[in-house]
Design a protein around this motif. Structure first.
Motif, PDB file in Angstrom:
ATOM      1  N   ARG A 109       0.857  -1.184   0.000  1.00 22.29           N
ATOM      2  CA  ARG A 109       0.000   0.000   0.000  1.00 22.29           C
ATOM      3  C   ARG A 109       0.894   1.236   0.000  1.00 22.29           C
ATOM      4  NH1 ARG A 109      -3.732  -0.683   4.566  1.00 22.29           N
ATOM      5  NH2 ARG A 109      -4.933  -1.900   3.071  1.00 22.29           N
ATOM      6  N   LEU A 126       1.552   2.172 -11.190  1.00 23.15           N
ATOM      7  CA  LEU A 126       0.566   1.087 -11.145  1.00 23.15           C
ATOM      8  C   LEU A 126       0.955  -0.059 -12.073  1.00 23.15           C
ATOM      9  CD1 LEU A 126      -2.633   3.286 -11.085  1.00 23.15           C
ATOM     10  CD2 LEU A 126      -1.982   1.671  -9.292  1.00 23.15           C
ATOM     11  N   GLU A 162       0.886  -5.404  -7.568  1.00 24.85           N
ATOM     12  CA  GLU A 162       0.242  -5.772  -6.302  1.00 24.85           C
ATOM     13  C   GLU A 162      -0.137  -4.551  -5.460  1.00 24.85           C
ATOM     14  OE1 GLU A 162      -0.479  -8.934  -5.791  1.00 24.85           O
ATOM     15  OE2 GLU A 162       0.462  -9.310  -7.740  1.00 24.85           O
ATOM     16  N   GLU A 202      -1.781  -1.275  -3.845  1.00 22.96           N
ATOM     17  CA  GLU A 202      -2.999  -0.497  -3.613  1.00 22.96           C
ATOM     18  C   GLU A 202      -2.559   0.943  -3.394  1.00 22.96           C
ATOM     19  OE1 GLU A 202      -6.444  -1.667  -0.889  1.00 22.96           O
ATOM     20  OE2 GLU A 202      -5.421  -0.119   0.281  1.00 22.96           O
ATOM     21  N   GLU A 241      -8.400   0.379 -10.946  1.00 24.32           N
ATOM     22  CA  GLU A 241      -9.247  -0.292  -9.962  1.00 24.32           C
ATOM     23  C   GLU A 241      -8.522  -0.469  -8.629  1.00 24.32           C
ATOM     24  OE1 GLU A 241      -6.864  -3.427 -12.006  1.00 24.32           O
ATOM     25  OE2 GLU A 241      -8.039  -1.677 -12.660  1.00 24.32           O
ATOM     26  N   ARG A 242      -7.190  -0.299  -8.646  1.00 25.58           N
ATOM     27  CA  ARG A 242      -6.403  -0.389  -7.407  1.00 25.58           C
ATOM     28  C   ARG A 242      -6.155   0.974  -6.772  1.00 25.58           C
ATOM     29  NH1 ARG A 242      -1.478  -1.973  -8.873  1.00 25.58           N
ATOM     30  NH2 ARG A 242      -1.823  -2.237 -11.108  1.00 25.58           N
TER      31      ARG A 242
END
Length: 234
Positions: free
Chosen positions: A53, A76, A81, A83, A108-109
């Protein structure tokens, strides 16, 4: 408690944030990597913290300029992986969705961060925490003054499940975490997962933040300066 690394983006560089005084930010100098290219800095921060993250503040967008879509796409694409919590000065949910559409694959992340300094109305505040696509709310203050045109600070019934407590004058200032404000917000909504921001200097500050009830903390300067070694991550 989670440690969430932070990258501040300005004019194509990762920059060093200091007390929210955005006009004075300069390209970051880090012990973790060479240079200030955003992807290199993002990779180094996440590797050091073993984090999937990353919080990104697009300072160009926050100050009324164009969002740094190309840099966000590169991050991205290269970090599948990841977020990405993104603060780009969103006035409402529609603005966040428009930027995600521009980013394209990987969007979408992207988790939109709705900052109280940017939200345009109480209606926009209510929408940011609704439904399955709820974002993160940031309650912003500087020098004891709430930055809050939408009345977010006094509307805990409208908060999403995750709320950032952002004390801007402590960002990058090595002044220690603002635990008093964290506790003040926690008293308004005990079930909300609170994420602190600003002031972390070392492991002892992380321990104090954890004891105060923080779910996570946003950190940048202490990582770049080597004051939070990888073995000490929260």
């Amino acid at each position: 408690m989670l440690l969430i690394p932070v990258i501040d983006l300005m004019r194509g560089h990762a920059v060093r944030a200091l007390r929210g005084e955005r006009a004075s930010y300069k390209p970051v100098v880090s012990t973790l990597c060479e240079g200030s290219e955003p992807l290199a800095v993002a990779r180094a921060l996440c590797a050091h913290c073993a984090s999937t993250r990353l919080y990104a503040a697009d300072l160009d967008a926050l100050t009324g300029g164009q969002a740094q879509v190309a840099a966000l796409r590169r991050i991205l694409r290269a970090m599948p992986e990841l977020e990405l919590w993104l603060d780009a000065g969103f006035a409402d949910r529609a603005a966040a969705e428009a930027l995600r559409e521009r980013i394209g694959p990987g969007a979408e992340r992207v988790v939109p961060v709705f900052a109280s300094e940017s939200l345009r109305s109480r209606e926009a505040l209510a929408a940011c925490g609704a439904g399955r696509e709820a974002g993160v709310l940031s309650l912003d203050r500087r020098d004891g003054r709430r930055l809050d045109a939408a009345g977010a600070w006094e509307s805990p019934m409208l908060w999403p499940s995750r709320v950032i407590v952002m004390t801007l004058e402590r960002v990058g200032a090595a002044a220690g975490p603002d635990l008093a404000t964290l506790r003040e917000v926690q008293a308004k909504s005990p079930a909300t997962r609170l994420v602190g921001a600003g002031g972390i200097r070392d492991e002892h500050d992380l321990d104090a933040a954890r004891a105060a009830g923080a779910h996570a903390w946003l950190v940048a300067s202490a990582l770049h300066d080597g004051r939070l070694p990888a073995a000490a991550r929260a």
